[in-house]
Write an enzyme that holds these catalytic residues in place. Structure first.
Site, mmCIF file in Angstrom:
data_model
loop_
_atom_site.group_PDB
_atom_site.id
_atom_site.type_symbol
_atom_site.label_atom_id
_atom_site.label_comp_id
_atom_site.label_asym_id
_atom_site.label_seq_id
_atom_site.Cartn_x
_atom_site.Cartn_y
_atom_site.Cartn_z
ATOM 1 N N LYS A 86 -9.913 -10.286 1.335
ATOM 2 C CA LYS A 86 -10.158 -10.220 -0.109
ATOM 3 C C LYS A 86 -10.473 -11.601 -0.683
ATOM 4 O O LYS A 86 -10.928 -11.721 -1.812
ATOM 5 C CB LYS A 86 -8.963 -9.588 -0.819
ATOM 6 C CG LYS A 86 -8.732 -8.112 -0.422
ATOM 7 C CD LYS A 86 -7.508 -7.540 -1.117
ATOM 8 C CE LYS A 86 -7.100 -6.161 -0.624
ATOM 9 N NZ LYS A 86 -7.925 -5.068 -1.182
ATOM 10 N N HIS A 124 -10.015 4.929 4.722
ATOM 11 C CA HIS A 124 -9.948 3.927 3.655
ATOM 12 C C HIS A 124 -10.183 2.509 4.140
ATOM 13 O O HIS A 124 -10.042 1.577 3.351
ATOM 14 C CB HIS A 124 -8.593 3.964 2.953
ATOM 15 C CG HIS A 124 -8.309 5.220 2.210
ATOM 16 N ND1 HIS A 124 -8.583 5.372 0.866
ATOM 17 C CD2 HIS A 124 -7.791 6.395 2.619
ATOM 18 C CE1 HIS A 124 -8.215 6.587 0.486
ATOM 19 N NE2 HIS A 124 -7.733 7.227 1.534
ATOM 20 N N LYS A 129 -4.880 -7.846 -6.841
ATOM 21 C CA LYS A 129 -4.964 -6.948 -5.674
ATOM 22 C C LYS A 129 -4.012 -7.495 -4.622
ATOM 23 O O LYS A 129 -3.465 -8.587 -4.791
ATOM 24 C CB LYS A 129 -6.391 -6.912 -5.127
ATOM 25 C CG LYS A 129 -7.019 -8.312 -4.917
ATOM 26 C CD LYS A 129 -8.470 -8.246 -4.459
ATOM 27 C CE LYS A 129 -9.470 -8.063 -5.578
ATOM 28 N NZ LYS A 129 -10.124 -6.763 -5.557
ATOM 29 N N ARG A 130 -3.790 -6.726 -3.537
ATOM 30 C CA ARG A 130 -2.998 -7.267 -2.437
ATOM 31 C C ARG A 130 -3.587 -8.583 -1.956
ATOM 32 O O ARG A 130 -4.800 -8.793 -2.012
ATOM 33 C CB ARG A 130 -2.948 -6.257 -1.280
ATOM 34 C CG ARG A 130 -2.069 -5.054 -1.565
ATOM 35 C CD ARG A 130 -0.613 -5.429 -1.772
ATOM 36 N NE ARG A 130 0.017 -5.787 -0.536
ATOM 37 C CZ ARG A 130 0.854 -5.014 0.151
ATOM 38 N NH1 ARG A 130 1.191 -3.823 -0.335
ATOM 39 N NH2 ARG A 130 1.388 -5.427 1.283
HETATM 40 C C1 26W Z 1 -0.909 1.634 8.732
HETATM 41 C C2 26W Z 1 -0.919 0.498 7.798
HETATM 42 C C3 26W Z 1 -1.865 0.744 6.709
HETATM 43 C C4 26W Z 1 -1.392 1.116 5.464
HETATM 44 C C5 26W Z 1 -2.265 1.352 4.439
HETATM 45 C C6 26W Z 1 -3.221 0.632 6.910
HETATM 46 C C7 26W Z 1 -4.086 0.868 5.898
HETATM 47 C C8 26W Z 1 -3.619 1.229 4.664
HETATM 48 C C9 26W Z 1 -4.573 1.544 3.547
HETATM 49 C C10 26W Z 1 -5.797 2.183 4.119
HETATM 50 C C11 26W Z 1 -4.880 0.347 2.733
HETATM 51 C C12 26W Z 1 -5.573 0.688 1.453
HETATM 52 O O1 26W Z 1 -4.939 0.869 0.442
HETATM 53 N N1 26W Z 1 -6.916 0.722 1.471
HETATM 54 C C13 26W Z 1 -7.679 0.736 0.236
HETATM 55 O O2 26W Z 1 -7.940 2.064 -0.170
HETATM 56 C C14 26W Z 1 -8.547 2.069 -1.455
HETATM 57 C C15 26W Z 1 -8.674 3.500 -1.899
HETATM 58 O O3 26W Z 1 -9.662 4.142 -1.171
HETATM 59 C C16 26W Z 1 -9.877 1.339 -1.427
HETATM 60 O O4 26W Z 1 -10.377 1.279 -2.732
HETATM 61 C C17 26W Z 1 -9.699 -0.074 -0.879
HETATM 62 O O5 26W Z 1 -10.947 -0.703 -0.727
HETATM 63 C C18 26W Z 1 -8.969 -0.024 0.442
HETATM 64 O O6 26W Z 1 -8.670 -1.335 0.901
#
Ligand code: 26W
Length: 826
Positions: free
Chosen positions: A567, A370, A561-562
């Protein structure tokens, strides 16, 4: 597992869905379940009675579904996710089981306001953002498409923190969402698995002299299941979301009780139950915390035990057939330890030989990536693994050994390649690269939008793409139309259905039938008046909550969004400041009135993101109180962005801000929700924006800024933000106002760190490079908004052409190309 008891004379009631039966059940529930007298009942009591009344009407389908899975034992999908951001379930459940209208009428006739009851329910905020919400949309689609599926995750006692804004700053408050109970879940006291930690590994030879491994002297935590039914829309299929809660193991307590140390026993109990206490509120940055790794292993271990238990319940199933019955999707690398755990279960417990176990494992697993941001890529210190998961560490080394040998045969002599792809990172400290473990252990890995997948192949997974060219596939994200159109926007849904019928709800591509209506003045009128009514509702909400008056006739410009540097909420703010300067210095001939709305949470430890929130609030304070721009510009930061708030904000948006630096947003899903509700997009060629533009046509989509190639080139050739600062006086004017404390009269240096970030510190996300293009695109948007008919025409075309972005389409692709599962109608 406890033994079942056989009974006679068992009979279901077959609860009706007509108004009279609902009213009967409501009275029963209030009396017999909630235990209240109608004369002293509060909104919460009636909500609980209502929730039970709805819930009861899902039970027979749920049990039928589970029975049919048991009987037919089809291949099942297991979606492993540390996050499920499902929000509230009351309305969705009613809609999916076809109860909404009669329920509303039943309550009406009893003198109860359904809208009031809805507000009683707490969001299940068991996720951070996009990844967690995607998992929730997928559950809805899996059930709606009749796919045998289970969601597995953690029942956090505290979900995503509540955000309050105090004096312009984000303040985090605990989300005690279970305080008044959760009517949707079923605690399953008998579904209890031990999860081991620590201890040591002993080797012993078996009867045939083969070396086997025992993991001993562990400290154990119990995982107890809580089940939530997930009904599909318009189908009997009701799947299960199983969330694990940590409970102290009896052994653990006994040990101290026997020593007579009661207090110590209770303390230990607390410590082990802490495992499922709280969701880590980071997205993108790994916490590196021990407890996080323990959460990951905890839910993975319990889920795999449960999956194998279910598999072996069918006496016809042999371990060799596991991949014919089980597909496991890992939502990012958070559950990647599952690859090693599956190997451990197969090799150590089921005595498979290594090669067979590995073949089975890689056929079972697949992994979704992701994000490409380096700070999000999880790695865990080997030392930490050694302490908590010593056997898994051995297994990972073994997996790596086999993998490295394979690669060195394919590419002899390329030592650098081996170092790069190794599951073990050597420098500066030994760490385990979870993305490598997930990739090596899966038969398919996927990105979440076409551009993102291509970037995976050409950047961080380039080596793996050479080694396993068939492994990397694309699965463009989608959102469930049941929540994000039908529920979010009943008015627009009714308008659509009045023209093209209701089949779009389960086949979103049918929205194309609206295309001809985009030219129809009466339809444009009707469409615009729905939008206006949604804007009025949001305006009322904002006034009640924040005391800020906003004008529903202004252009609602929305970024939700976050909060993250990539972003680029800061770019949005630079536009707001520029617009403010243009209006107050009379540089605009015929300004279009705008309301800029921003909402989102910052990770509690992310100082820059928190500064950005304070800046937004400081700028809002100045703009909203300056008579020079009154009526023409407002800026609002809406606190506590959540699924519930998204459902209020998104239908009211005219313009959707999707302005990440090209190459940084994997997909985005808010972009889809906003366009589906008739917002036009201003965006970069990033994530799914690329495909959305392709669908709606470039005339109906506002693209600006550098593309990914240009970003790469600019960075490679040496980007100097000062060039843009000196080359654009309006940009310089806006930035200088930050530097000089124009928006912080009480503390003029407050915004300097943000100025520095964008100048001296190199402006990593290239805001200054994209500024001019962004501003001029915003001017085009103003020009279009002056022509309300033309605006409506384009907005309608956006809705009509969003069909691709249904999560039903996404799930169908996963089912065929990755999982090889078939629907099974109950
Ligand atoms: C380990 C810490 C951590 C926690 C969560 C790292 C990364 C994340 C996620 C990958 C963050 C996230 O929510 N990513 C988003 O995923 C969505 C669903 O696929 C995408 O639409 C977003 O672009 C992406 O930022």
């Amino acid at each position: 597992m406890k033994k079942n008891i056989t009974v006679q004379k068992f009979k279901y009631s077959h609860l009706g869905k007509d108004v009279a039966s609902i009213q009967h059940s409501l009275s029963d529930s209030l009396t017999y379940t909630v235990g209240k007298d109608p004369r002293t009942s509060t909104a919460r009591d009636w909500f609980n009675a209502s929730a039970h009344t709805v819930r009861n009407r899902m039970m027979e389908n749920w049990m039928d579904t589970m029975r049919s899975y048991q009987r037919k034992d089809p291949k099942r999908v297991y979606y492993l996710s540390l996050e499920f951001l499902i929000g509230r379930l009351f309305t969705s459940s009613m809609i999916n089981v076809g109860l909404y209208e009669p329920f509303k009428q039943a309550l009406d006739e009893m003198g109860l306001d359904i809208e009031k009851l809805k507000e009683v329910e707490n969001d299940a905020a068991l996720g951070n953002g996009g990844l967690g919400r995607l998992a929730a949309c997928f559950l809805d689609s899996l059930s709606t498409l009749d796919i045998p599926a289970y969601g597995y995750g953690i029942r956090y006692e505290y979900g995503m923190f509540n955000q309050q804004i105090e004096n312009g700053y984000q303040v985090e408050h605990p989300d005690n969402w279970l305080r008044y109970g959760n009517p949707w879940e079923f605690p399953r006291g008998e579904i209890l698995f031990p999860v081991h930690f620590g201890g040591r590994v002993v080797e012993y030879p078996d009867e045939e002299g083969k070396i086997r491994h025992h993991w001993v002297d562990t400290s154990d935590v119990m995982a107890m299941a809580y089940d939530t039914p997930i009904p599909g829309y318009g189908t009997n299929t009701t799947n299960n979301m199983r969330l694990w809660a940590a409970k102290a193991s009896r052994d653990f307590e006994l040990q101290y009780f026997n020593e007579g140390n009661y207090i110590k026993a209770v303390e230990e109990k607390n410590a082990s139950e802490n495992l499922s206490k709280v969701l880590y509120p980071n997205d993108t940055t790994t916490s590196g915390k021990e407890l996080r790794l323990k959460q990951q292993y905890f839910f993975v271990s319990a889920s795999l035990q449960d999956i194998l238990h279910r598999f072996f319940r069918n006496p016809d199933n042999q371990v060799e057939n596991l991949p014919d019955k089980v597909a496991i999707q890992m939502n990012d690398t958070h559950p990647a330890i599952a690859v090693a755990e599956m190997m451990r279960l197969l090799v150590d417990l089921h005595h498979c030989d290594w090669d067979l176990a590995w073949k089975l494992t890689t056929r079972i697993f697949s992994y979704t990536n992701h994000t490409l941001l380096p700070e999000a890529l999880e790695t865990w210190p080997v030392a930490m693994f050694e302490r908590f998961l010593p056997r898994h560490l051995q297994i990972i080394y073994e997996i790596n050994h086999h993998f490295i040998r394979h690669v060195s045969h394919m590419f002899p002599g390329d030592m650098e390649l081996l170092k790069r792809v190794s599951i073990i990172q050597e420098e500066p400290e030994k760490r385990i690269r979870m993305a490598h473990l997930a990739t090596v252990g899966s038969h398919k890995i996927n990105g979440v939008a076409r551009l993102h997948t291509e970037l995976m192949k050409s950047t961080i997974f380039a080596d793996f793409y050479r080694i396993f060219p068939e492994k990397i596939v694309n699965m463009t994200n989608g959102v469930t139309p049941r929540l994000w159109l039908l529920q979010a926007n009943g008015e627009l849904s009714s308008l659509i259905s009045s023209k093209i019928g209701q089949d779009w709800i389960t086949d979103l591509s049918l929205l194309r039938k609206l295309e001809p209506l985009a030219e129809n003045a009466a339809f444009q009128q009707a469409f615009s008046s729905v939008k206006l009514s949604k804007k009025m509702l949001l305006a009322e909400c904002i006034e009640n909550q924040l005391g800020i008056k906003i004008d529903p006739s202004t252009l609602f410009d929305v970024q939700v969004k976050r909060i993250h540097e990539y972003k680029r909420q800061l770019l949005n703010v630079l536009h707001a400041i520029t617009r403010y300067n243009r209006i107050r210095h009379n540089r605009l001939e015929n300004p279009v009135a705008r309301t800029i709305i921003i909402s989102g949470k910052a990770a509690p430890g992310y100082a820059t993101a928190k500064r950005i929130i304070k800046l937004i609030n400081d700028v809002a304070e100045v703009i909203n109180n300056d008579p020079a721009v009154r009526g023409l510009l407002k800026l609002v930061f809406l606190p506590n962005y959540s699924v519930s708030n998204a459902l209020r904000i998104i239908p009211a948006a005219d313009l959707s801000e999707q302005i990440s630096t090209a190459g940084t947003e994997a997909s985005g899903t808010g972009n889809m929700k906003l366009a589906l509700n008739g917002a036009l997009t201003i965006g970069t060629l990033d994530g799914a924006n690329v495909e959305m533009r392709e669908e709606v046509g470039e005339d109906n989509f506002f693209i600006f800024g550098l593309n990914t190639d240009e970003v790469t080139t600019l960075r490679r050739d040496g980007y100097n933000p000062w060039d843009y600062y000196h080359g654009n006086w309006e940009l310089r004017e806006a930035l200088d106002m930050l530097r000089d404390g124009f928006f912080a009269p009480d503390d003029p240096t407050r915004h300097q760190p943000l100025f520095d970030l964008l100048t001296q510190q190199g402006d990593h996300y290239l805001l200054l490079a994209d500024y001019a293009s962004y501003i001029s695109t915003q001017e085009q948007i103003d020009a279009l908004y002056r022509n309300q008919q033309e605006w409506a025409r384009k907005a309608i075309l956006n809705v009509a052409r969003m069909g691709k972005f249904s999560s039903d389409r996404t799930i169908n692709e996963y089912a065929r190309q990755i999982w090889q599962v078939e629907p099974l109608k109950t």
